[in-house]
Design a protein around this motif. Structure first.
Motif, short mmCIF file in Angstrom:
data_model
loop_
_atom_site.label_atom_id
_atom_site.label_comp_id
_atom_site.label_asym_id
_atom_site.label_seq_id
_atom_site.Cartn_x
_atom_site.Cartn_y
_atom_site.Cartn_z
N ASP A 161 39.14 30.30 48.08
CA ASP A 161 40.35 30.94 48.61
C ASP A 161 41.57 30.71 47.72
O ASP A 161 42.64 31.24 47.99
CB ASP A 161 40.66 30.39 50.01
CG ASP A 161 39.63 30.82 51.04
OD1 ASP A 161 38.91 31.81 50.79
OD2 ASP A 161 39.53 30.15 52.09
N ASP A 187 44.45 32.28 49.74
CA ASP A 187 44.25 33.68 50.14
C ASP A 187 42.96 33.80 50.94
O ASP A 187 41.98 34.39 50.48
CB ASP A 187 44.22 34.57 48.90
CG ASP A 187 44.03 36.05 49.24
OD1 ASP A 187 44.49 36.46 50.31
OD2 ASP A 187 43.40 36.76 48.43
N SER A 188 42.95 33.22 52.12
CA SER A 188 41.73 33.19 52.94
C SER A 188 41.31 34.58 53.42
O SER A 188 40.13 34.82 53.70
CB SER A 188 41.92 32.27 54.14
OG SER A 188 43.04 32.69 54.93
N ASP A 189 42.26 35.50 53.51
CA ASP A 189 41.95 36.86 53.96
C ASP A 189 41.66 37.82 52.81
O ASP A 189 41.55 39.04 53.02
CB ASP A 189 43.11 37.41 54.81
CG ASP A 189 43.27 36.66 56.12
OD1 ASP A 189 42.25 36.14 56.62
OD2 ASP A 189 44.40 36.58 56.62
N HIS A 190 41.61 37.30 51.58
CA HIS A 190 41.27 38.09 50.40
C HIS A 190 42.25 39.26 50.19
O HIS A 190 41.85 40.36 49.79
CB HIS A 190 39.83 38.59 50.46
CG HIS A 190 38.83 37.48 50.31
ND1 HIS A 190 38.07 37.31 49.18
CD2 HIS A 190 38.49 36.46 51.14
CE1 HIS A 190 37.29 36.25 49.32
NE2 HIS A 190 37.53 35.71 50.50
N GLU A 191 43.52 38.99 50.45
CA GLU A 191 44.54 40.01 50.20
C GLU A 191 44.66 40.32 48.71
O GLU A 191 45.12 41.40 48.32
CB GLU A 191 45.89 39.53 50.75
CG GLU A 191 45.96 39.36 52.25
CD GLU A 191 46.03 40.68 53.00
OE1 GLU A 191 46.19 41.73 52.34
OE2 GLU A 191 45.93 40.66 54.24
N GLU A 232 51.38 30.93 53.89
CA GLU A 232 50.56 30.15 52.97
C GLU A 232 51.47 29.51 51.92
O GLU A 232 52.50 30.08 51.54
CB GLU A 232 49.52 31.04 52.28
CG GLU A 232 48.49 31.65 53.21
CD GLU A 232 47.51 30.63 53.75
OE1 GLU A 232 47.48 29.48 53.25
OE2 GLU A 232 46.75 30.97 54.67
#
Length: 352
Positions: free
Chosen positions: A302, A269-273, A248
């Motif tokens: 995101d 942060d599409s995976d919400h890390e 990213e």
């Protein structure tokens, strides 16, 4: 002619993708690249003040060696397009690229034409090596360059050359580990050439020629991600044949000066890390990576904004620093171990 210090303003390749693209497809590559005729190749050699190596290629190559060659070709084709466009803009006196003093104009074009031809030979050498090992050559993409004047173009050239100089260290190490000895020696010669041109870029910006005693190292995956910031998406015919990661993007919103301070960054942060602990890890010079806790400021869908300390005073963090949002606090032994845990990056910071 005045040369402005814009390296800090161009500290994050993630910001480049928002600029209006000036994509011209394969026409961005001069002299018949990526497959020049024998006559065109002769002219490239004359302009480069030298030749392609004429010794026999090594009989075998490691799998990592093939990856090295693919990344080198991918990068060199981008650089050829960049320097060709820069030369064209200066030659045609495009607004922002005019050099008033005639002697400076001639000297600048002479230097850039030599750099262009040398980068063309680098691209040809990498692709020729791939073909020798029965691997498809890397094809050029369409490119976009977010600069509109000579000063910003030189600052950008200095920034990506810094990244190249760090990446070629990783290339040499991978060649050495794969026992690709002849190729390691050849790349060492290219590092010297890139360093010579980088010194000139720095002088044009009013800086001392040599940046650091030990240049900042990097990792192939960071370079692969960074180069894609200059690529028009969907225009690379065989980018999927390069087995490297694309992270990213990471934008440095508040580039630091030569002192310790908190900096603000932004990343996707599409995976919400970011719901878990994250860190901002810095790679500077040949030192062990520096890890700082990342504090989340806000989230908009995101898009995450966060803050971390840039600990300049404790580590004399001059020159290029490569920043990465990592999912681990380490400790990290080198740039490659940072890349293994990277969520977003590289963010590029240049102090000095």
């Amino acid at each position: 002619m005045r040369f402005l210090d814009l390296a800090v303003a161009l500290s994050s390749l993630a910001t480049f993708v928002t600029a209006a693209p000036t994509s011209l497809g394969k026409s961005q590559l001069p002299d018949g690249l990526p497959s020049p005729s024998p006559e065109q190749l002769d002219l490239i050699k004359q302009a480069a003040h030298g030749t392609l190596p004429n010794g026999p290629p090594p009989p075998v190559i490691s799998s990592d060696g093939i990856v090295n060659l693919k990344l080198i070709a991918f990068n060199e084709l981008f650089e050829v397009a960049f320097f060709n466009e820069l030369i064209t803009n200066i030659t045609n006196n495009v607004e922002g690229y005019d050099i008033d003093d005639e002697e400076d104009h001639i000297k600048t074009l002479d230097a850039l034409k030599a750099i262009l031809a040398q980068e063309e030979l680098h691209a040809l050498r990498a692709n020729d090596a791939l073909v020798n090992f029965k691997v498809d050559k890397i094809e050029p993409c369409q490119y976009k360059f977010p600069v509109d004047n000579f000063e910003s173009a030189i600052a950008l050239a200095a920034t990506f050359t810094d990244v190249v100089l760090g990446t070629l260290q990783d290339v040499v190490e991978r060649f050495a580990l794969g026992r690709d000895v002849d190729l390691a020696r050849e790349i060492a010669s290219v590092i010297g050439q890139e360093g010579e041109q980088q010194g000139w870029f720095r002088v044009l910006q009013g800086k001392i020629p040599s940046e650091l005693p030990f240049l900042t190292t990097s990792d192939l995956n960071f370079a692969f991600t960074a180069i894609q910031g200059f690529v028009v998406p969907g225009t690379c015919p065989n980018i999927d044949e390069i087995p490297l990661r694309t992270f990213e993007g990471l934008e440095i919103l508040s580039p630091p000066g030569p002192h310790s301070q908190n900096i603000t960054i932004q990343f996707e942060d599409s995976d919400h890390e970011a719901e878990h602990s994250l860190w901002l890890t810095y790679i500077n010079q040949q030192n062990l990576p520096i890890v700082e806790p990342l504090h989340i400021i806000s989230r908009n869908n995101d898009e995450v904004k966060a803050e971390a300390l840039f600990p300049f005073d404790d580590h004399e963090m001059n020159g290029l620093t490569i920043a990465a949002v990592t999912k681990s606090a380490g400790p990290f032994s080198d740039a490659s171990s940072v890349a293994q845990w990277t969520l977003a990056g590289p963010g590029l910071i240049i102090v000095n």
